[in-house]
Design a protein around this motif. Structure first.
Motif, mmCIF file in Angstrom:
data_model
loop_
_atom_site.group_PDB
_atom_site.id
_atom_site.type_symbol
_atom_site.label_atom_id
_atom_site.label_comp_id
_atom_site.label_asym_id
_atom_site.label_seq_id
_atom_site.Cartn_x
_atom_site.Cartn_y
_atom_site.Cartn_z
ATOM 1 N N PRO A 99 0.858 -1.190 0.000
ATOM 2 C CA PRO A 99 0.000 0.000 0.000
ATOM 3 C C PRO A 99 0.897 1.244 0.000
ATOM 4 O O PRO A 99 2.100 1.160 0.251
ATOM 5 C CB PRO A 99 -0.775 -0.123 1.302
ATOM 6 C CG PRO A 99 0.119 -0.912 2.193
ATOM 7 C CD PRO A 99 0.879 -1.863 1.287
ATOM 8 N N GLU A 100 0.314 2.385 -0.212
ATOM 9 C CA GLU A 100 1.052 3.645 -0.192
ATOM 10 C C GLU A 100 1.758 3.801 1.151
ATOM 11 O O GLU A 100 1.194 3.496 2.196
ATOM 12 C CB GLU A 100 0.061 4.783 -0.404
ATOM 13 C CG GLU A 100 0.651 6.158 -0.211
ATOM 14 C CD GLU A 100 -0.401 7.237 -0.374
ATOM 15 O OE1 GLU A 100 -0.938 7.372 -1.486
ATOM 16 O OE2 GLU A 100 -0.686 7.928 0.625
ATOM 17 N N ALA A 101 3.000 4.281 1.106
ATOM 18 C CA ALA A 101 3.759 4.561 2.332
ATOM 19 C C ALA A 101 4.231 6.003 2.298
ATOM 20 O O ALA A 101 4.787 6.448 1.293
ATOM 21 C CB ALA A 101 4.961 3.618 2.424
ATOM 22 N N ARG A 102 3.981 6.746 3.384
ATOM 23 C CA ARG A 102 4.452 8.130 3.504
ATOM 24 C C ARG A 102 5.674 8.125 4.422
ATOM 25 O O ARG A 102 5.614 7.612 5.543
ATOM 26 C CB ARG A 102 3.376 9.039 4.085
ATOM 27 C CG ARG A 102 2.174 9.206 3.175
ATOM 28 C CD ARG A 102 1.194 10.234 3.703
ATOM 29 N NE ARG A 102 1.739 11.576 3.775
ATOM 30 C CZ ARG A 102 1.827 12.423 2.735
ATOM 31 N NH1 ARG A 102 1.412 12.040 1.556
ATOM 32 N NH2 ARG A 102 2.333 13.624 2.903
ATOM 33 N N ILE A 103 6.765 8.697 3.949
ATOM 34 C CA ILE A 103 8.019 8.691 4.693
ATOM 35 C C ILE A 103 8.529 10.123 4.816
ATOM 36 O O ILE A 103 8.823 10.772 3.799
ATOM 37 C CB ILE A 103 9.075 7.826 3.973
ATOM 38 C CG1 ILE A 103 8.535 6.406 3.790
ATOM 39 C CG2 ILE A 103 10.392 7.827 4.722
ATOM 40 C CD1 ILE A 103 9.178 5.650 2.678
ATOM 41 N N ALA A 104 8.609 10.624 6.044
ATOM 42 C CA ALA A 104 9.183 11.944 6.277
ATOM 43 C C ALA A 104 10.695 11.826 6.107
ATOM 44 O O ALA A 104 11.340 11.025 6.788
ATOM 45 C CB ALA A 104 8.833 12.442 7.674
ATOM 46 N N LEU A 105 11.253 12.582 5.182
ATOM 47 C CA LEU A 105 12.695 12.546 4.954
ATOM 48 C C LEU A 105 13.356 13.585 5.849
ATOM 49 O O LEU A 105 12.950 14.744 5.882
ATOM 50 C CB LEU A 105 13.012 12.814 3.483
ATOM 51 C CG LEU A 105 12.358 11.839 2.494
ATOM 52 C CD1 LEU A 105 12.786 12.159 1.073
ATOM 53 C CD2 LEU A 105 12.661 10.395 2.839
ATOM 54 N N GLU A 106 14.368 13.152 6.581
ATOM 55 C CA GLU A 106 15.039 13.994 7.561
ATOM 56 C C GLU A 106 16.198 14.749 6.928
ATOM 57 O O GLU A 106 16.883 14.211 6.054
ATOM 58 C CB GLU A 106 15.578 13.129 8.694
ATOM 59 C CG GLU A 106 14.521 12.352 9.440
ATOM 60 C CD GLU A 106 15.132 11.399 10.458
ATOM 61 O OE1 GLU A 106 16.286 11.622 10.872
ATOM 62 O OE2 GLU A 106 14.452 10.447 10.823
ATOM 63 N N PRO A 107 16.457 15.980 7.402
ATOM 64 C CA PRO A 107 17.650 16.690 6.926
ATOM 65 C C PRO A 107 18.895 15.910 7.319
ATOM 66 O O PRO A 107 18.952 15.306 8.400
ATOM 67 C CB PRO A 107 17.601 18.029 7.657
ATOM 68 C CG PRO A 107 16.209 18.157 8.163
ATOM 69 C CD PRO A 107 15.687 16.770 8.342
#
Length: 153
Positions: A99-107
């Protein structure tokens, strides 16, 4: 005569969908930004010595099968200046496996410059659509879509 025909035969032998999968490569221009995406197996990060930039990224590369590190670099499309201080999210869509996965990308710092990164699970033998969403203070949200095909067994 055969040597002259060889380039045409090679081009004809490549499936049309393979050449059309991503003619722009890992670069997109959207909303005044130049957005670059790299997808790297986490095993590559785990295999580097501790002093290597990136070994300690986000608490280290997670263990497991099909784990990849997504790396995004942002630049001003007109100026070429590095864009920092943005909120970056990757939305990963798999055709078959997930399924769709949302991933917050870190600095993170790569080679002395700011980029954004995070881990994603990308099961083998699938086609993916990776949407990169960029939020900057005082600017409208920017989205760029990258197709990705993953062949790892």
């Amino acid at each position: 005569m055969l040597l002259a025909a060889l380039p045409a035969l090679v081009v004809a032998a490549v499936p049309r969908h393979a050449t059309a999968l991503d003619p722009e490569g890992a670069f997109r221009q959207a909303g005044g930004l130049a957005i670059y995406l790299a997808v790297v197996p986490a095993a590559v990060i785990r295999g580097h010595p501790p002093e290597h930039t990136g070994r300690g990224l986000h608490g280290g590369a997670p263990e497991g099968r099909y784990i990849h590190h997504l790396l995004v670099a942002l630049f001003g499309a007109r100026t070429g200046a590095r864009v920092t201080g943005a909120g970056v999210t990757a939305v990963v869509h798999g055709l078959r496996h997930m399924p769709e996965a949302r991933i917050a990308l870190e600095p993170m710092t790569v080679g002395g410059a700011e980029a954004y990164g995070g881990s994603a699970t990308l099961p083998a033998r699938d086609y993916y659509r990776i949407e990169i969403e960029v939020l900057r203070p005082g600017s409208a949200a920017v989205k760029a879509v990258f197709p990705h095909r993953h062949f790892q067994p």
